[in-house]
Design a protein around this motif. Structure first.
Motif, PDB file in Angstrom:
ATOM      1  N   ARG A  45      -1.774   0.343  -1.939  1.00 36.37           N
ATOM      2  CA  ARG A  45      -0.351   0.130  -2.237  1.00 36.37           C
ATOM      3  C   ARG A  45       0.206  -0.996  -1.383  1.00 36.37           C
ATOM      4  O   ARG A  45       0.992  -1.822  -1.842  1.00 36.37           O
ATOM      5  CB  ARG A  45       0.399   1.429  -1.979  1.00 36.37           C
ATOM      6  N   ASP A  46      -0.229  -1.019  -0.135  1.00 42.77           N
ATOM      7  CA  ASP A  46       0.213  -2.065   0.785  1.00 42.77           C
ATOM      8  C   ASP A  46      -0.176  -3.448   0.242  1.00 42.77           C
ATOM      9  O   ASP A  46       0.579  -4.411   0.335  1.00 42.77           O
ATOM     10  CB  ASP A  46      -0.429  -1.827   2.158  1.00 42.77           C
ATOM     11  N   ILE A  47      -1.375  -3.531  -0.333  1.00 42.13           N
ATOM     12  CA  ILE A  47      -1.847  -4.801  -0.907  1.00 42.13           C
ATOM     13  C   ILE A  47      -0.902  -5.290  -1.998  1.00 42.13           C
ATOM     14  O   ILE A  47      -0.425  -6.427  -1.985  1.00 42.13           O
ATOM     15  CB  ILE A  47      -3.260  -4.638  -1.487  1.00 42.13           C
ATOM     16  N   ALA A  48      -0.624  -4.409  -2.953  1.00 41.04           N
ATOM     17  CA  ALA A  48       0.232  -4.810  -4.075  1.00 41.04           C
ATOM     18  C   ALA A  48       1.613  -5.224  -3.565  1.00 41.04           C
ATOM     19  O   ALA A  48       2.165  -6.240  -3.983  1.00 41.04           O
ATOM     20  CB  ALA A  48       0.356  -3.672  -5.079  1.00 41.04           C
ATOM     21  N   GLU A  49       2.140  -4.435  -2.633  1.00 40.98           N
ATOM     22  CA  GLU A  49       3.487  -4.736  -2.127  1.00 40.98           C
ATOM     23  C   GLU A  49       3.533  -6.084  -1.423  1.00 40.98           C
ATOM     24  O   GLU A  49       4.443  -6.895  -1.647  1.00 40.98           O
ATOM     25  CB  GLU A  49       3.946  -3.630  -1.183  1.00 40.98           C
ATOM     26  N   LYS A  50       2.544  -6.341  -0.590  1.00 42.26           N
ATOM     27  CA  LYS A  50       2.561  -7.598   0.158  1.00 42.26           C
ATOM     28  C   LYS A  50       2.223  -8.790  -0.734  1.00 42.26           C
ATOM     29  O   LYS A  50       2.732  -9.893  -0.535  1.00 42.26           O
ATOM     30  CB  LYS A  50       1.598  -7.525   1.350  1.00 42.26           C
TER      31      LYS A  50
END
Lengths: 451, 490, 128
Positions: free
Chosen positions: B348-353
């Motif tokens: 999720r962190d990947i998509a958000e960043k």
């Protein structure tokens, strides 16, 4: 761990964009589908992850633990240390496809050298920057031949002695066109399909004739009469070849083949449970325009310096789109580089040495095993390279199980792919196998028979 | 300065790596089959090492700098992947070993299948396809066979948005589908009216990329899927842009029937100068039987004491095998390592960043460059690489000038629906400082375009070669070092 | 941009010259300019082939693009310009002269009515 953003970074960026929180960036996704719960194991650090991966890997037995006589299209060769060492340079490893030649000369020159090495090895004029593997290279040969005759010739004549997975893959690729006929490999002819009967099937409706060299069973066959007849009828001939064998044997380009292709895994690429491997593909100049896949050419830059670029790109999918003859986009990049470094390191002498060792050891093994009661060398006359077929009195499954208990991976059960070859075992020998290993195998097999 | 080729470095009598003498009694080689000459180079090991080291230094790479290449997801390639994929337990296994001896490999592949299903919302996965393009071929093969099995041989139309990657129509054409381009509307969504008009009993399916190549999430995606399904067609999702969706959205949830992944984009496996890729394909329940043969499954369920026993399963209506052996296992290990380490939180962190970085850049650049679709973007966005009031400057010139500032150019001339397109995808692994520097350089180049356009036309100046003569490369074809017998080393 | 008066044209940039039931087909000056340097011409037909208007005649490749050429009329192929295989640049140099692509025997006259005359084609090109 791989996202470097600090809290401050995020604040400043959100402010610039004009939203309050990161979640607001996804407001266009329908709310009922946004932020689903995923059933995945929780986050781990690198150290913990490595520990778990090591556990998983330890559940395998490898060709380091067992003595392996498995071949059938993938071979356990020695890869010199410098191959992986050079391969892992970040400039090669993490580079993109060389669409911008000015900053990709390393990749481009390496591919150019690969193309050259494959041409030399196969005796052909042009080689591309690779296909995914030998099986898909076979499918591309069919596509090429079919397109060459503008879809007017419908027959693809394939020998049963061509790798079974190649024959399956070709059929999968062409299933959209029901008018294409694959024939020649359907009748259960065992390991010595009648070559003359096969040649007799060539006619004016044949687009392509495909054979393997050495064939799937390891045998070395003279295809000159076949090629003559094929050319008489205007058909193309594609020869699937083993690259190590080509260190010793007359290459397909020299005996009249139009296309030479195959599995490049033996050239410094690890077994790795089947992939990624390397499909090499080479042909005569006359067919150049039909060649799919990437091609690197030599040119000059505006200052007259030598430069390498991707060329004839108008053939490819990103330009031709639905008119492209093949949808292929990537090549096998790293594998291509590995093969180039491997062949450069071994060179003329080293490569011949490897091939000779494979040949000698395989022949010693064949002699030793043929002398054991209950095991017969099926073909005693046709020359073979580094693989041969043994007929067993007992089911191959049992033989292999017995061998496994002695930490030997005995070989390939041909009955799996050839119903008429139940009780036939195919044994491959590479330079990594010692005389002691072979004697040990023979010893255990003798035991098997008495047991 | 050009480096000599490995053939140029060859000196007769030199050896690189050698092997022992045969330890078995020798037998003669097959007469009549021996080649006369083996024209391979003769180079010492150190010369080989120097050669490849030197030429590698002419490459740009992620390990050296930023690649804002839209559609390619040039994120950092974690080095831990290179350790796990090289564990001897994995690397030294032959694809035809008895399955009892490779339970580790099969467990890894099975679990990766499950992970991908979970991430994207599907019921079955194949890891066989070697690349995204091959994954697309699998998709079109499945669509083709599905309709054939249902007696719908009149379903010959494949709808493909005009913004699609070239492999989409190319893959469809290989199956003989009639490709009908689908217009993109002014907001960057699939034009619903055009779509409706093309959905009839001839419809086989649609190949949809969402977010699309403009970096935009289709505001009507549910409606698109509904319309196609109602007309009896199947929806293929091109998953190249999954990086924007990890842990945030699952394509399967809105009814997409088939989806391919690019492990070398979203899941961090290395680009390697052009490959190898890996293109797993996920399907919904009704299509599981069509997957390529074989898939990994559980042959015997486990219990508290024993792990499950894994093996190969043969889908009942399989389209067949699409390549030899088991797919790109070396890449499966890397993707597995990556997903395993990240978990839901990390993904999720990947998509958000990724989406944060892209919107940040879009905001900073859109004043100076024309942004044809001024909407919230996902992980990438497209600018126009020209200005109406500046003559003679094209996307190509901007791209070449960027190289003088140590940046790899963005994707240019794709998608085709934007004139002089510059497609920018920063990915989540870039720092704000790198993004700011990129913005500064892009603004500088925009200024140079007006005040000193020659700098762009003659670019690049500081790279190992200047602009290459591609016309000459295509007309005076030289595709190999020396030809025929003119190599001195022969 | 050259648009010879004595020829007929299609919006897909092919020109046709008709003399005694024989049609000569090529691509217009506008087309060769848009393609820029041609590196290869791939013919889709052979002499004696029967072809339909709209069918594929050839694919012309330049460095950055590939364009399909389609038949403006139906008929039977008499000759294919082999000179273009070795020297594709003739297409750029003389699109209306030595750069002709095929000659064919016209089958029916119906398709001729849909062709544009020089003025109409020129107007069409101005608006592009």
């Amino acid at each position: 761990m791989f996202t470097p953003h600090t809290k401050h970074d995020v604040e400043v960026m959100l402010k610039t964009i004009g939203v309050e929180k990161v979640e607001d960036l996804f407001s266009e996704i329908p709310s009922q589908f946004r932020y689903p719960e995923l059933d995945l194991a929780p986050r781990l650090t690198e150290m913990e992850a490595l520990n778990e991966l090591e556990n998983i890997a330890s559940a395998n037995a490898t060709t380091k633990d067992f003595i392996s006589f498995l071949g059938a299209g993938a071979y356990d060769h020695y890869t010199p240390a410098a191959v992986d060492n050079l391969l892992q340079r970040g400039e090669f490893y993490t580079a993109y496809t060389p669409y911008q030649p000015e900053i990709s000369q390393g990749t481009l020159q390496a591919i150019f050298e690969f193309q050259s090495l494959i041409c030399r090895l196969t005796g052909m004029d042009v080689a591309n920057a690779s296909h995914y593997d030998g099986a898909t290279a076979a499918a591309e040969a069919v596509i090429l031949a079919y397109g060459h005759f503008r879809n007017k010739r419908k027959k693809i004549l394939v020998s049963r002695a061509v790798n079974p997975e190649y024959r399956e893959t070709m059929r999968t690729y062409m299933q959209g066109d029901e008018s294409i006929q694959f024939l020649g490999d359907d009748i259960e002819t065992g390991i010595a399909p009648d070559l003359q009967k096969f040649i007799d099937q060539i006619d004016h409706n044949t687009a392509l004739v495909m054979v393997q060299y050495p064939d799937f069973f390891g045998r070395i066959i003279d295809y000159k009469p076949l090629i003559e007849k094929a050319h008489e009828y205007g058909a193309l001939v594609a020869v699937a070849c083993n690259p190590t064998a080509l260190a010793l044997l007359t290459p397909p380009g020299d005996f009249g083949a139009d296309i030479a292709f195959g599995e490049g895994q033996p050239l410094g690429i690890p077994l790795s449970f089947g992939g990624p491997y390397l499909g090499f593909f080479a042909l005569k100049n006359e067919l150049l325009r039909k060649l799919s896949g990437r091609l690197v050419g030599e040119t000059t830059d505006v200052e007259g310096n030598l430069a390498y670029v991707l060329t004839l790109t108008a053939r490819e999918q990103h330009i031709r789109r639905e008119k492209a003859s093949s949808n292929i986009c990537s090549n096998q990049g790293l594998m291509t580089l590995a093969a180039t470094i491997y062949l450069s390191l071994l060179g003329k002498h080293g490569f011949k040495q490897v091939a000779n060792l494979c040949y000698q050891k395989a022949h010693y093994a064949a002699d030793q095993i043929a002398g054991i009661t209950g095991f017969d060398l099926v073909d005693e006359t046709t020359p073979f390279f580094h693989e041969f077929v043994i007929k067993c009195d007992e089911p191959v499954e049992e033989v292999l199980e017995h061998l496994m208990h002695h930490e030997i991976l005995g070989g390939y059960d041909l009955g799996q792919a050839y119903p008429e070859l139940k009780n036939h075992l195919m044994i491959a020998v590479t330079e990594k196998i010692s005389r002691d290993d072979i004697d040990y195998l023979a010893g255990v097999l003798s035991e098997e028979n008495h047991g | 300065m050009a480096d000599p080729t490995i053939f140029d470095l060859s000196v007769a009598g030199r050896t690189g790596v050698t092997f022992p003498e045969p330890d078995v009694p020798e037998t003669s080689l097959p007469q009549g089959f021996l080649r006369e000459k083996l024209p391979l180079p003769e180079v010492s090991e150190m010369e080989v090492v120097r050669h490849f080291t030197k030429i590698s230094q002419k490459n740009y790479a992620i390990d050296l700098g930023f690649y804002p290449l839209g559609s390619c997801t040039m994120k950092y390639n974690p080095k831990i992947n290179e350790v796990t994929s090289r564990l001897p337990g994995f690397a030294f296994t032959h694809p035809f070993q008895p399955i009892e001896t490779v339970q580790g490999n099969l467990y890894l592949m099975y679990t990766l299948q499950e992970m991908l299903k979970e991430i994207a919302g599907f019921d079955g996965v194949t890891l066989q396809p070697a690349a995204g393009a091959q994954g697309e071929l699998v998709g079109t093969l499945i669509i083709h066979k599905y309709h054939k099995d249902h007696g719908d041989t009149q379903r010959t139309r494949m709808l493909i948005p005009d913004s699609a990657h070239g492999t989409n129509p190319a893959s469809s054409a290989m199956l003989g589908f009639d490709i009908v381009p689908l217009a993109t509307d002014a907001r960057g969504n699939v034009d619903l009216e055009v779509l409706k008009s093309l959905c009839d009993e001839r419809l086989a399916g649609i190949m949809l990329t969402n977010p699309n190549t403009l970096g935009l999430f289709d505001e009507n995606v549910c409606e698109v899927v509904r319309i196609v399904h109602e007309a009896g067609g199947l929806v293929y999702g091109d998953g190249a842009n999954m990086n924007a969706l990890l842990g945030v959205f699952r394509p399967g949830d809105v009814g997409i029937d088939i989806l391919h992944f690019n492990l070398h984009k979203t899941f961090s496996t290395p680009h390697g100068g052009g490959g190898p890729g890996s293109g797993p394909v996920a399907v919904k329940k009704h299509l599981i039987d069509y997957l390529p043969d074989p898939v990994i499954g559980i042959l015997e369920e486990g219990d508290e004491e024993n792990a499950p026993f894994y093996g190969f399963i043969h889908p009942k209506k399989s389209i067949g095998r699409v390549k030899s052996f088991n797919g790109h296992f070396g890449m499966h290990i890397r993707a597995f390592t990556y997903i395993f380490m990240l978990g839901q939180e990390g993904l999720r962190d990947i998509a958000e960043k990724a989406v944060l970085n892209a919107n940040y850049l879009q905001e900073k650049l859109k004043g100076t460059y024309t942004l044809p679709y001024d909407r919230r973007c996902m992980h990438e966005f497209v600018l126009e690489g020209f200005w109406k009031d500046v003559e003679g400057i094209h996307a190509l010139d901007i791209a070449k000038r960027l190289m003088d500032y140590d940046f790899h150019p963005p994707t240019n001339y794709f998608p085709l629906i934007v004139k002089e397109a510059l497609m920018i995808e920063p990915t989540e692994t870039e720092t704000k400082e790198t993004l700011d520097r990129f913005v500064d350089v892009m603004l500088k180049i925009a200024e140079e375009a007006r005040t000193n356009p020659e700098l762009l036309h003659d670019a690049p100046h500081n790279t190992p070669i200047r602009r290459a003569d591609e016309l000459k490369a295509a007309k005076d074809l030289v595709l190999c070092c020396y030809t025929g017998d003119d190599w001195p080393g022969i | 941009m050259q648009v010879p008066q004595d020829l007929k044209y299609q919006k897909t940039d092919e020109w046709v010259k008709i003399e005694d039931g024989i049609a000569t087909v090529g691509i217009s000056d506008y087309a060769q300019d848009a393609l820029s340097d041609v590196v290869f011409v791939e013919f889709e037909v052979d002499p004696d082939d029967e072809v339909e208007a709209g069918g594929s005649l050839a694919t012309i490749e330049s460095v950055k693009a590939a364009a399909e050429v389609v038949f403006p009329v139906s008929g039977k192929i008499i000759e294919v310009n082999q000179a273009l295989i070795d020297k594709p640049e003739i297409l750029n140099e003389q699109p209306y002269g030595e750069g002709w692509l095929v000659k064919l025997q016209i089958a029916d006259d119906a398709s001729l009515d849909e062709l544009l005359d020089a003025a109409a084609y020129e107007a069409f090109c101005q608006e592009r």
